[in-house]
Design an enzyme around this catalytic site. Structure first.
Site, PDB file in Angstrom:
ATOM      1  N   GLY A 135       0.623  -1.302  -0.059  1.00  0.00           N
ATOM      2  CA  GLY A 135       0.149   0.013   0.121  1.00  0.00           C
ATOM      3  C   GLY A 135       0.959   1.102   0.008  1.00  0.00           C
ATOM      4  N   GLY A 136       2.104   1.061  -0.769  1.00  0.00           N
ATOM      5  CA  GLY A 136       2.987   2.384  -0.630  1.00  0.00           C
ATOM      6  C   GLY A 136       2.426   3.463  -1.369  1.00  0.00           C
ATOM      7  CB  THR A 137       0.314   4.463  -4.000  1.00  0.00           C
ATOM      8  OG1 THR A 137      -0.867   3.517  -4.143  1.00  0.00           O
ATOM      9  CG2 THR A 137       1.288   3.932  -5.067  1.00  0.00           C
ATOM     10  N   GLY A 138      -0.655   4.692  -0.535  1.00  0.00           N
ATOM     11  CA  GLY A 138      -1.777   5.186  -0.010  1.00  0.00           C
ATOM     12  C   GLY A 138      -1.413   6.157   1.255  1.00  0.00           C
ATOM     13  N   GLY A 196       1.038   4.362   3.504  1.00  0.00           N
ATOM     14  CA  GLY A 196       2.013   3.946   2.762  1.00  0.00           C
ATOM     15  C   GLY A 196       3.241   5.119   2.407  1.00  0.00           C
ATOM     16  CE1 TYR A 242     -11.345  -1.507   8.451  1.00  0.00           C
ATOM     17  CE2 TYR A 242     -10.566  -2.013   6.112  1.00  0.00           C
ATOM     18  CZ  TYR A 242     -10.353  -1.511   7.444  1.00  0.00           C
ATOM     19  OH  TYR A 242      -9.124  -0.892   7.581  1.00  0.00           O
ATOM     20  CB  CYS A 297      -7.779   5.947  16.506  1.00  0.00           C
ATOM     21  SG  CYS A 297      -6.549   7.230  16.492  1.00  0.00           S
ATOM     22  CG  HIS A 302     -11.718   6.986   6.177  1.00  0.00           C
ATOM     23  ND1 HIS A 302     -10.443   6.693   5.546  1.00  0.00           N
ATOM     24  CD2 HIS A 302     -12.213   6.282   7.009  1.00  0.00           C
ATOM     25  CE1 HIS A 302     -10.479   5.457   5.452  1.00  0.00           C
ATOM     26  NE2 HIS A 302     -11.480   4.959   6.338  1.00  0.00           N
ATOM     27  NE  ARG A 343     -18.975  16.550   2.401  1.00  0.00           N
ATOM     28  CZ  ARG A 343     -19.507  17.149   3.379  1.00  0.00           C
ATOM     29  NH1 ARG A 343     -20.547  18.110   3.150  1.00  0.00           N
ATOM     30  NH2 ARG A 343     -19.660  16.977   4.518  1.00  0.00           N
TER      31      ARG A 343
HETATM   32  O1  GFB Z   1     -14.545   8.435   8.824  1.00  0.00           O
HETATM   33  P1  GFB Z   1     -15.895   7.999   8.729  1.00  0.00           P
HETATM   34  O2  GFB Z   1     -16.433   7.905   7.314  1.00  0.00           O
HETATM   35  O3  GFB Z   1     -16.078   6.592   9.408  1.00  0.00           O
HETATM   36  O4  GFB Z   1     -16.723   9.118   9.684  1.00  0.00           O
HETATM   37  P2  GFB Z   1     -16.182   5.895  10.804  1.00  0.00           P
HETATM   38  C1  GFB Z   1     -18.156   8.839   9.807  1.00  0.00           C
HETATM   39  C2  GFB Z   1     -18.832   9.789  10.693  1.00  0.00           C
HETATM   40  O5  GFB Z   1     -18.382  11.115  10.140  1.00  0.00           O
HETATM   41  C3  GFB Z   1     -20.134   9.741  10.586  1.00  0.00           C
HETATM   42  C4  GFB Z   1     -19.617  11.852   9.785  1.00  0.00           C
HETATM   43  O6  GFB Z   1     -20.721  10.217  11.941  1.00  0.00           O
HETATM   44  C5  GFB Z   1     -20.638  10.637   9.442  1.00  0.00           C
HETATM   45  O7  GFB Z   1     -22.138  11.188   9.488  1.00  0.00           O
HETATM   46  N1  GFB Z   1     -19.493  12.817   8.564  1.00  0.00           N
HETATM   47  C6  GFB Z   1     -19.590  14.095   8.505  1.00  0.00           C
HETATM   48  C7  GFB Z   1     -18.783  12.579   7.422  1.00  0.00           C
HETATM   49  N2  GFB Z   1     -19.369  14.446   7.399  1.00  0.00           N
HETATM   50  C8  GFB Z   1     -18.875  13.431   6.659  1.00  0.00           C
HETATM   51  C9  GFB Z   1     -18.224  13.324   5.289  1.00  0.00           C
HETATM   52  O8  GFB Z   1     -18.434  14.452   4.559  1.00  0.00           O
HETATM   53  N3  GFB Z   1     -17.758  12.292   4.854  1.00  0.00           N
HETATM   54  C10 GFB Z   1     -17.888  11.078   5.717  1.00  0.00           C
HETATM   55  N4  GFB Z   1     -17.256   9.949   5.309  1.00  0.00           N
HETATM   56  N5  GFB Z   1     -18.330  11.315   7.048  1.00  0.00           N
HETATM   57  C11 GFB Z   1     -14.806   3.894   9.542  1.00  0.00           C
HETATM   58  C12 GFB Z   1     -15.332   2.524   9.113  1.00  0.00           C
HETATM   59  O9  GFB Z   1     -16.191   4.310  10.204  1.00  0.00           O
HETATM   60  O10 GFB Z   1     -13.695   4.144  10.063  1.00  0.00           O
HETATM   61  C13 GFB Z   1     -14.281   2.181   8.038  1.00  0.00           C
HETATM   62  O11 GFB Z   1     -16.469   2.345   8.347  1.00  0.00           O
HETATM   63  C14 GFB Z   1     -12.800   2.472   8.784  1.00  0.00           C
HETATM   64  O12 GFB Z   1     -14.342   0.776   8.281  1.00  0.00           O
HETATM   65  C15 GFB Z   1     -12.570   3.898   9.275  1.00  0.00           C
HETATM   66  O13 GFB Z   1     -12.511   1.502   9.662  1.00  0.00           O
HETATM   67  C16 GFB Z   1     -11.443   4.031  10.044  1.00  0.00           C
HETATM   68  O14 GFB Z   1     -15.237   6.490  11.711  1.00  0.00           O
HETATM   69  O15 GFB Z   1     -17.485   6.119  11.079  1.00  0.00           O
END
Ligand code: GFB
Length: 288
Positions: free
Chosen positions: A10-13, A16, A103, A131, A146, A154
Site C-alpha cells: 500500500g505504498g501509494t496510500g 504507505g 471490513y 484509530c 473517511h 467539500r
Molecule cells: O471516517 P468516517 O467516514 O467513518 O466518519 P467511521 C463517519 C462519521 O463522520 C459519521 C460523519 O458520523 C458521518 O455522519 N461525517 C460528517 C462524514 N461529514 C462527513 C463526510 O463528509 N464524509 C464522511 N465519510 N463522514 C469507519 C469505518 O467508520 O472508520 C471504516 O466504516 C474504517 O471501516 C474507518 O475503519 C477508520 O469512523 O464512522
C-alpha cells in the site's frame, strides 16, 4: 550483518506514503478501505477483497521467509456493544457495528491468521490497531472517503466555487448529527509508531496506536476545527438524513504509553492545517 528490507504494502496510500517518508521502500497493494458511507454500500466487497489481500500478503511473506509482518487493523473492528475504553483484549468479544461488518470481520481474521503463523511457524506476524487516520496522500473522493478528507474536499469546493456568492452566506453540510465521537491520528505520527513497532515490539498480540482518550472529538467539533483551518466564514449545518455510523469507539492507548511513554503526538489542529495545506498545494494531482 544481514540487510533489513522493509516492504510496505500500500505504498501509494495514506499510511504507505507516510511510511515512505520514514523509510525508503517498495510499493505494492494493501487493503480495501473507505469511510462509513462506502462501507455501508459495499460490505460484501470489503469482506471478500480484504480477506484475499490479507491471506495473500501473509502467505507470500511466509513463503519468502519474512521474519516479521505488521498488519493494520482499525478501532472500528471492535464490538459495537462494549465497555469503554476499548482495549486490545476485546477484538472478538461481539459483533462489530453493522455499518462496516465486512471490513471488520476481514480485519479481525488477520489477528487469527497471525496467531496461526506463530503457532505453526513461529513467525512474528503481528498487527497494530490505529484509530481514524488522516493526513497527506489520503483518498479525498468525498463519495468513498473517511470523514476528514471528505470534509476537506467539500469545504474547499464550497470556498472556491461560486465566488459570486458572499462566503458568509454559504452553508457547509456536516453529514449526520455531528454527535459521534472519534479519535484521530495524523498519518505521519502513525508511520513513526509503526517503525517503532517494527524495531521494538515482538508480540503477536495486537497493539492499539491511538491518540489519548481525552483527545476524542465530536464530528461537530471536527467541522469547527476544519472551518478554522480553511478560514471558512460561512455557516455549518447538520444533514441528519445522512447516517451517523458508530456513536463512539473510544480506544485506550495504555499499552502503547507503557511501552513508549515519551512519544509525542502532533497537535490535532496543526496536523489538520498541514493536511489542508497539502490538499490545496496538490489539488490537481491528488486522489479525489
Ligand atoms: O471516517 P468516517 O467516514 O467513518 O466518519 P467511521 C463517519 C462519521 O463522520 C459519521 C460523519 O458520523 C458521518 O455522519 N461525517 C460528517 C462524514 N461529514 C462527513 C463526510 O463528509 N464524509 C464522511 N465519510 N463522514 C469507519 C469505518 O467508520 O472508520 C471504516 O466504516 C474504517 O471501516 C474507518 O475503519 C477508520 O469512523 O464512522
Amino acid at each position: 550483518m544481514s540487510a533489513v528490507i522493509v516492504l510496505v504494502t500500500g505504498g501509494t496510500g495514506l499510511v504507505g506514503k507516510a511510511l515512505e517518508e520514514e523509510v525508503r521502500a517498495e510499493k505494492p497493494a494493501a487493503a480495501k478501505v473507505g469511510g462509513l458511507f462506502h462501507n455501508m454500500k459495499n460490505n460484501l466487497d470489503f469482506l471478500r477483497e480484504n480477506l484475499h489481500i490479507n491471506d495473500n500478503v501473509l502467505q507470500t511473506a511466509h513463503s519468502y521467509g519474512c521474519t516479521k509482518v505488521i498488519s493494520c487493523l482499525s478501532t472500528c473492528i471492535f464490538p459495537d456493544k462494549t465497555n469503554y475504553p476499548i482495549d486490545e483484549t476485546m477484538i472478538h468479544d461481539g459483533p462489530p457495528h453493522q455499518s462496516n461488518y465486512g471490513y471488520a470481520y476481514a480485519k479481525r481474521l488477520i489477528d487469527i491468521e497471525n496467531r496461526g503463523y506463530f503457532d505453526k511457524h513461529g513467525c512474528i506476524f503481528t498487527s497494530v490497531i490505529p484509530c481514524n487516520i488522516f493526513g497527506p496522500h489520503d483518498n479525498f473522493n468525498s463519495e468513498i472517503s473517511h470523514v476528514i478528507p471528505g470534509m476537506i474536499n467539500r469545504m474547499y469546493k464550497l470556498k472556491t466555487e461560486n465566488l459570486d456568492i458572499e462566503e458568509s452566506f454559504k452553508i457547509f453540510k456536516i453529514y449526520g448529527s455531528g454527535k459521534p465521537l472519534r479519535q484521530f491520528i495524523y498519518s505521519l505520527d502513525l508511520a513513526k509508531l509503526i517503525i517503532w513497532v517494527l524495531r521494538n515490539y515482538n508480540s503477536v498480540d495486537p497493539i492499539i496506536l491511538s491518540t489519548d482518550e481525552q483527545n476524542e472529538v465530536s464530528i461537530a467539533e471536527l467541522a469547527k476545527s476544519l472551518a478554522m483551518a480553511f478560514n471558512f466564514k460561512g455557516k455549518l449545518e447538520f444533514d441528519t438524513n445522512k447516517a451517523d455510523g458508530q456513536f463512539k469507539k473510544t480506544a485506550s492507548n495504555k499499552k502503547l504509553r507503557a511501552l513508549y511513554p515519551d512519544f509525542q503526538f502532533t497537535n490535532f489542529d496543526t496536523a489538520l492545517k498541514d493536511t489542508v495545506n497539502w490538499f490545496q498545494a496538490n489539488y490537481h494531482s491528488l486522489r479525489r
